[in-house]
Structure formats: C-alpha cells, structure tokens
Write an enzyme that holds these catalytic residues in place. Structure first.
Site, PDB file in Angstrom:
ATOM      1  N   ARG A  35       0.720  -1.225  -0.178  1.00  0.00           N
ATOM      2  CA  ARG A  35      -0.060   0.067   0.221  1.00  0.00           C
ATOM      3  C   ARG A  35       0.886   1.248   0.031  1.00  0.00           C
ATOM      4  O   ARG A  35       1.762   1.315   0.678  1.00  0.00           O
ATOM      5  CB  ARG A  35      -0.936   0.017   1.200  1.00  0.00           C
ATOM      6  N   ARG A  76     -10.513  19.277   8.707  1.00  0.00           N
ATOM      7  CA  ARG A  76      -9.649  19.795  10.040  1.00  0.00           C
ATOM      8  C   ARG A  76      -9.925  21.383  10.227  1.00  0.00           C
ATOM      9  O   ARG A  76     -10.266  22.237   9.609  1.00  0.00           O
ATOM     10  CB  ARG A  76      -8.198  19.782   9.710  1.00  0.00           C
ATOM     11  N   LYS A 221     -13.230   2.518   0.752  1.00  0.00           N
ATOM     12  CA  LYS A 221     -12.878   2.257   2.072  1.00  0.00           C
ATOM     13  C   LYS A 221     -14.472   2.596   2.552  1.00  0.00           C
ATOM     14  O   LYS A 221     -15.050   3.709   2.452  1.00  0.00           O
ATOM     15  CB  LYS A 221     -11.758   3.326   2.451  1.00  0.00           C
ATOM     16  N   THR A 279      -6.615  -1.357  10.064  1.00  0.00           N
ATOM     17  CA  THR A 279      -6.287  -0.305  11.056  1.00  0.00           C
ATOM     18  C   THR A 279      -6.389  -1.045  12.404  1.00  0.00           C
ATOM     19  O   THR A 279      -7.089  -1.723  13.066  1.00  0.00           O
ATOM     20  CB  THR A 279      -7.524   0.582  11.088  1.00  0.00           C
TER      21      THR A 279
END
Length: 481
Positions: A35, A76, A221, A279
């Site tokens: 990845r 953010r 995802k 994860t």
C-alpha cells in the site's frame, strides 16, 4: 514462491520500509500487496517505492499488487494563536470561516460544506473522537457549539460529522492529481477514502475509466455510517471494499464496529468482491516486537470472518518492527486456517451460488475438487472474473490463477486463496490443460498422478464467460494430462 495460507497481507510502505532491502524483507515475510499511502510522502517517494516493488517482482518471478490509497476530503480545524486550547464540559465554542488564529472561544473551520449540512442538535467529533460538541445555533458561515466532552484541541485536528451526508466530493483536487499519478505509475488498485454514497464510487470510476478503462481496479473504503446504509450498492459498484475501522470507529459507537465488520465481510463475500480489514490490527508492534493477545485475536477474528486480506498500516510504514509485524500476521493466519473450526465456519457461511453459468461452474468446481481430493483448482482467466468466482466459494484446495495478463495477475494478489501465475495466451483447451499442468507442478501444487480441476471461459479472452469445467490427471511422467 507459494504462500502456505489463503488470506492475504497488505503492508503499507513508509519511512520505516522504503528501501529495496526493506521491501524485499516484507515480501519474504509474507506481504502480498503493498500500500502506498498518498496522505503522506511525495510523488517522487511513491515512484521510488513502486520501482523497487517492480524490480523485486521481476527478480522473484511473482506478481505483486500495488494499492494506491487516496487521502480523501479530510476536515480539519485551523491554527490556534497559542498552538492549542483546553476545553471543559459545558463550554461554549464557535467554528467559523475566518482565517484569524483561534482563541479559547473560537477557531476556523475552513469547510463551508460542513456548515451547509448542519442542523441544531448535530454532534461534531474532534481529534479522532476525543472531543464532542453539539450544534446550538448555526448559519452559512458559523456554528455555535456546546462542549459535551472536553479536552485539549490543537492545530489542524480532524473533524468528523457522524450521521450527516456532507455535500462534498470524495475526490479533492489533490486526490485527482494523485489519482492521475498513481494510474500513470502503474498502480493495480486505487483506494477511495470517505465514500458516503454510491455516486461517490461512480465519480471515481468515471475518472479512472476515462484514463485507462478497466485496467485499474477500485476499492471503496467504508468509514462513514452513510456508506453502511448503501452497502449493497457500493459493493456492487466497487471491485473491492475495505473495513476502515479507524474513522468508522470514530463515527459509529465502538461496540458496533465488530458487528459492522462481520456484516461487510459477509456482504462482500456474497457478492464475490474482495474485502480488506484494516486499522490498528497489530498496533502495539509499532514500538514492540510482539503484539498484545487482543491484537492477535483481532487478526484471527478477521480471518475467521472470511476476509480476503488484512492490512498493516503504521506497523510497517513507521514502526520499529515492520518485518516482525508481517511475520506475526502471517503466523496468525496460518494458525487460524489450520483450525478445524475455521473450515466449519467457512463452509457454514458460504452463500448459495447465483443462478448464472459462472457461479454454477465455480460451485461445481469446489464440490468436484472436494469429492476427488484434487490437488488444486486452476482458473484460467483473462480478466480475473473466473478467479474471483472461484474464491467466492472458499474451496479447501489452493486456487492457481493462470492468466496471460500481468495487470490481472497483480490484481488477483489481493484475492483470497489465489496464487497468481503469468503465462502466455492459449488457443484451445488442450493447450490450456498442458500449460496448467506445468504451472501447478512448477510451484509445487501438484505432481504426477494428482487430479486437478480446471475452470475457464470459452472462447478464451472474453471477460466474464466462465463456462468450462474439466477434471484432469497429471500423467506419471509429469509432462501432460
């Protein structure tokens, strides 16, 4: 080289694993797909790592998959005058579009699309869910909040808006540049982050197809609750999906994530689409040579669930023990797949084949191989379709995916049980049987006197036409069938 397991391992490359020697070490330890995380690193960094992977592939004679993971639209906050502030439960706080440095009372949130989607009572999560605030009043360029769970808030911390579909594209301008670069570079899979709805997948698919047709496969995802609501449609439009438990665990209650993982894996397997579980799988191995028992159990659970692949992120990209992490993941998978309960669970969770010729052939191939005790199942495939349908059945025997297409061979490196072999095109069934017999003997899957089961699509070279099932026995000389 052949693996002694069916579930695959994806290893993320980064500062701890960028040299050709490090990449080779990860491959030998068990990495099947690498990845490249476009949230970090320059295009030059990724190109250098890609070149090292392809050099290793040539040296080892084994197809290796490359997954380019796009960053997606990260939300953010801006900067604070003092770098960070401390918020207590019950405090009032404000987000707005002003570019001024943040204070104890407010900070910039430079995302007008967030304000457009808010309603009174909406919760916002900050810093991976460590802080929680609720909207009390809002407009097109501001939101007045009440702090429900306080804590430290510093520059550029992430913002999540659970249970709200934001009017934003899954592809930022940066993502589009990264996508073009990754496709031109030769990536086999593109991972699309923060998918919210089926139209997000279609948007990415159009961009990829416009550039290279279907040469590159798309992995979605799943990290937003809204994606779970459209799970069947997103799986149908994707070539694979990932259970991205990081943001999924922030936006969904933690206790629901294991249930969602099982739901996604089951849905993907039913559709015949690969599912990756990712994860923090061996997170403690970023700084420790061994995982916690809970982490080992987590990897094992994903394998028991039927995942096609499990992924390492920081463990191999920035950890102190990248090769040890891959080795440990390999050992856990091997141990699980030796367990009698693994086969019982795998067989019990098998979906009925669809009423199509390709599914009927693939289901029959598994049953025939089981009845005869065949050494392996060989899928001759031009597009990968035959291999994917065979993998959906989760047979006891190894799947040898024989293809004349190097791109397909690399893509199938992600698929459960598929051992990919690159070979020349064939003109007839006899030639296919001869090539298949040689391939399985070369890699140690079968020998003289062994039965092998072969599936393919005729006419050769036509995608999605799985319609042929043959049983053959390798002759005593090993020269033919």
């Amino acid at each position: 080289m052949r693996r002694s397991r069916n579930a695959k391992i994806i290893a993320t490359l980064g500062p701890a694993s960028s040299t050709p020697q490090a990449i080779e070490g990860l491959f030998i330890a068990g990495a099947d797909v690498f990845r490249l995380n476009f949230s970090h690193g320059s295009h030059a960094d990724h190109q250098e790592r890609y070149n090292a992977i392809r050099a290793l592939e040539k040296e080892r004679g084994r197809p290796i998959g490359v997954l380019a993971d796009l960053q997606g639209p990260k939300l953010r906050v801006g900067n604070f005058a003092d770098g960070k502030i401390r918020l207590e439960n019950g405090d009032a706080f404000r987000f707005d579009l002003s570019s001024e440095l943040g204070t104890q009372e407010r900070v910039s949130l430079p995302h007008p699309e967030v304000f457009a989607a808010l309603t009174v009572g909406t919760d916002l999560l900050l810093d991976d869910g460590r802080l929680r605030m609720r909207v009390e009043h809002h407009g097109s360029d501001f939101a007045e909040m009440r702090v429900l769970v306080g804590g430290d808030l510093s520059n550029h911390k992430g913002v999540n808006v659970p249970n709200v579909i934001l009017p934003i594209s899954p592809l930022t301008d940066k993502d589009k540049l990264d996508l073009d670069f990754a496709v031109d570079m030769g990536a086999d899979w593109i991972a699309l982050s923060f998918v919210q709805r089926p139209s997000d997948v279609l948007e990415a698919r159009k961009l990829i197809n416009r550039k290279v047709g279907n040469r590159v496969r798309l992995l979605s995802k799943l990290e937003k609750p809204s994606a779970i609501e459209h799970l069947a449609e997103i799986i149908d439009l994707s070539d694979a999906v990932m259970v991205a438990r990081g943001d999924l665990g922030v936006e969904c209650p933690a206790e629901t994530v294991p249930i969602l993982q099982k739901k996604i894996v089951k849905a993907g397997r039913c559709a015949g689409k690969p599912v990756v579980v990712a994860t923090q799988m061996l997170d403690s191995m970023v700084h420790a040579p061994t995982p916690t028992r809970a982490e080992a159990s987590d990897v094992a659970t994903a394998v028991y669930d039927g995942a096609d692949a499990v992924m390492l992120s920081g463990e191999t990209a920035a950890g102190d023990y990248p090769i040890d992490a891959v080795t440990m993941m390999h050992r856990i998978i091997v141990q699980v797949e030796k367990d009698d309960h693994y086969r019982l669970i795998t067989d019990a969770s098998r979906s009925l084949p669809n009423a199509t010729t390709r599914d009927a052939i693939s289901a029959a191939a598994r049953q025939v191989a089981h009845t005869l005790g065949a050494a392996c199942i060989i899928t001759y495939t031009a597009s990968g379709s035959t291999t994917l349908r065979a993998a959906r059945e989760r047979p006891e025997q190894p799947i040898v995916s024989l293809t004349p297409n190097i791109e397909v061979a690399r893509q199938m490196a992600l698929v459960w049980g598929a051992h990919c072999v690159l070979g020349p095109e064939v003109r007839n069934v006899g030639e296919m049987l001869e090539r298949a017999a040689k391939a399985v003997q070369k890699d140690g899957f079968a020998g003289p006197g062994d039965s092998i089961v072969i599936t393919a699509g005729v006419p050769f070279g036509c995608s999605g036409t799985t319609n042929l099932l043959r049983v053959a026995e390798i002759d005593d000389t090993g020269e033919g069938v």
